[in-house]
Scaffold this active site. Structure first.
Site, mmCIF file in Angstrom:
data_model
loop_
_atom_site.group_PDB
_atom_site.id
_atom_site.type_symbol
_atom_site.label_atom_id
_atom_site.label_comp_id
_atom_site.label_asym_id
_atom_site.label_seq_id
_atom_site.Cartn_x
_atom_site.Cartn_y
_atom_site.Cartn_z
ATOM 1 N N VAL A 63 -1.434 31.958 -4.875
ATOM 2 C CA VAL A 63 -1.532 30.542 -4.498
ATOM 3 C C VAL A 63 -0.376 30.070 -3.611
ATOM 4 O O VAL A 63 -0.433 28.962 -3.081
ATOM 5 C CB VAL A 63 -1.649 29.603 -5.733
ATOM 6 C CG1 VAL A 63 -2.901 29.869 -6.521
ATOM 7 C CG2 VAL A 63 -0.410 29.661 -6.607
ATOM 8 N N TYR A 155 12.994 24.892 -10.793
ATOM 9 C CA TYR A 155 11.735 24.678 -11.520
ATOM 10 C C TYR A 155 11.512 23.180 -11.792
ATOM 11 O O TYR A 155 10.424 22.656 -11.582
ATOM 12 C CB TYR A 155 11.796 25.480 -12.822
ATOM 13 C CG TYR A 155 10.585 25.399 -13.713
ATOM 14 C CD1 TYR A 155 9.416 26.094 -13.398
ATOM 15 C CD2 TYR A 155 10.606 24.647 -14.885
ATOM 16 C CE1 TYR A 155 8.307 26.038 -14.238
ATOM 17 C CE2 TYR A 155 9.507 24.594 -15.722
ATOM 18 C CZ TYR A 155 8.350 25.293 -15.398
ATOM 19 O OH TYR A 155 7.256 25.229 -16.231
#
Ligand code: NAP
Length: 247
Positions: A63, A155
């Site tokens: 992705v 993150y």
């Protein structure tokens, strides 16, 4: 054309993504999902979904590549007789380090999968949903995106970005009856959290009021609700599923 709805789930080969695939299969949806490397695990997810009496199909796709996302959506459309009713952007990775030690590659890799991957998928699928004037998009954020976590600046940035993208796209699509929501899991038992060192895990457990990890099925339950008929008037929301971590 099939009467059944079709759900497209990214990162469905294991962990939370697999639980989501199986839960939506139980809801009677046909399931298309992608994996990156885990072909055997993906085959197992297909079997678990098919056991619920629906059709399931796994596609290998990364992705972080816009072209591969377009290819994934094309294959999902062929499988789903021209329709994708539900998109779940679940695929995600971590590359943890304290900021001082974080390499450029650690930032790029996490941004490419978590942020750009969700962006590419939403762009490709929302075009189709706009034409149909219906659809549900559910993105995976994290408690870390809402509250931060030492060692996860990269993150946390991507998971906060997921919230911003969710709210913005919700505003763009609301008039067409397409909802866009996010789920923010706390600490859930998967390979991602199995990789956390014991000492850090103990510290995190102490911060969970319920004093235990969540299970992938806890997240899948909320995704099922957001994808279902009862959630049609909910959009732009972030639902925490974290045993009280975000209180
Ligand atoms: P996981 O067990 O590590 O599984 C990650 C999944 O994403 C796998 O199916 C993997 O495929 C796929 N994936 C990874 N990189 C990919 C790429 N470049 N292209 C396509 N697919 C890719 O993770 P998880 O714990 O289930 O987490 C799922 C989501 O929830 C992630 O977005 C994560 O950030 C979020 N989340 C998890 C927790 C937690 O405590 N576990 C907490 C908050 C948020 P392969 O198996 O083929 O590699």
């Amino acid at each position: 054309m099939s009467e059944r709805k079709t759900a497209l789930v990214t990162g469905g080969s294991r962990g939370i993504g697999r639980a989501i695939c199986v839960r939506l299969a139980k809801d009677g949806m046909d399931i298309v999902f992608n994996y990156q490397r885990g072909k055997e695990a993906a085959d197992e997810t297909v079997k678990l979904c098919e056991a619920e009496g629906i059709r399931a199909y796994a596609v290998q796709a990364d992705v972080s590549s816009s072209a591969e996302c377009e290819k994934l959506v094309k294959e999902a459309l062929e499988f789903g007789d021209g329709q994708i009713d539900v998109l779940v952007n679940n695929a995600g990775i971590t590359k943890d380090a304290l900021l001082m030690k974080m390499k450029d590659e650690d930032l790029d890799a996490v941004v490419d999968v978590n942020l750009k991957g969700s962006f590419y998928m939403m762009r490709a699928v929302s075009r189709l949903m706009l034409r149909k004037k219906q659809g549900r998009i559910i993105n995976m954020s994290s408690v870390v995106g809402l509250h931060g976590n030492a060692g996860q600046v990269n993150y946390a940035a991507t998971k906060a970005a997921v919230v911003g993208m969710t709210k913005s796209l919700a505003k763009e699509l609301a008039s067409r009856k397409i909802t866009v929501n996010a789920v923010a899991p706390g600490m859930i038992k998967t390979q991602m959290t199995d990789a956390i060192p014991e000492s850090a895990r103990e510290k995190m457990l102490a911060e969970i009021p319920m004093r235990e990890l969540g299970m992938p099925e806890d997240i899948a339950e909320v995704v099922s609700f957001l994808a279902g008929d009862g959630a049609g008037y909910i959009t732009g929301q972030v639902i925490s599923v974290d045993g009280g971590m975000a209180i």
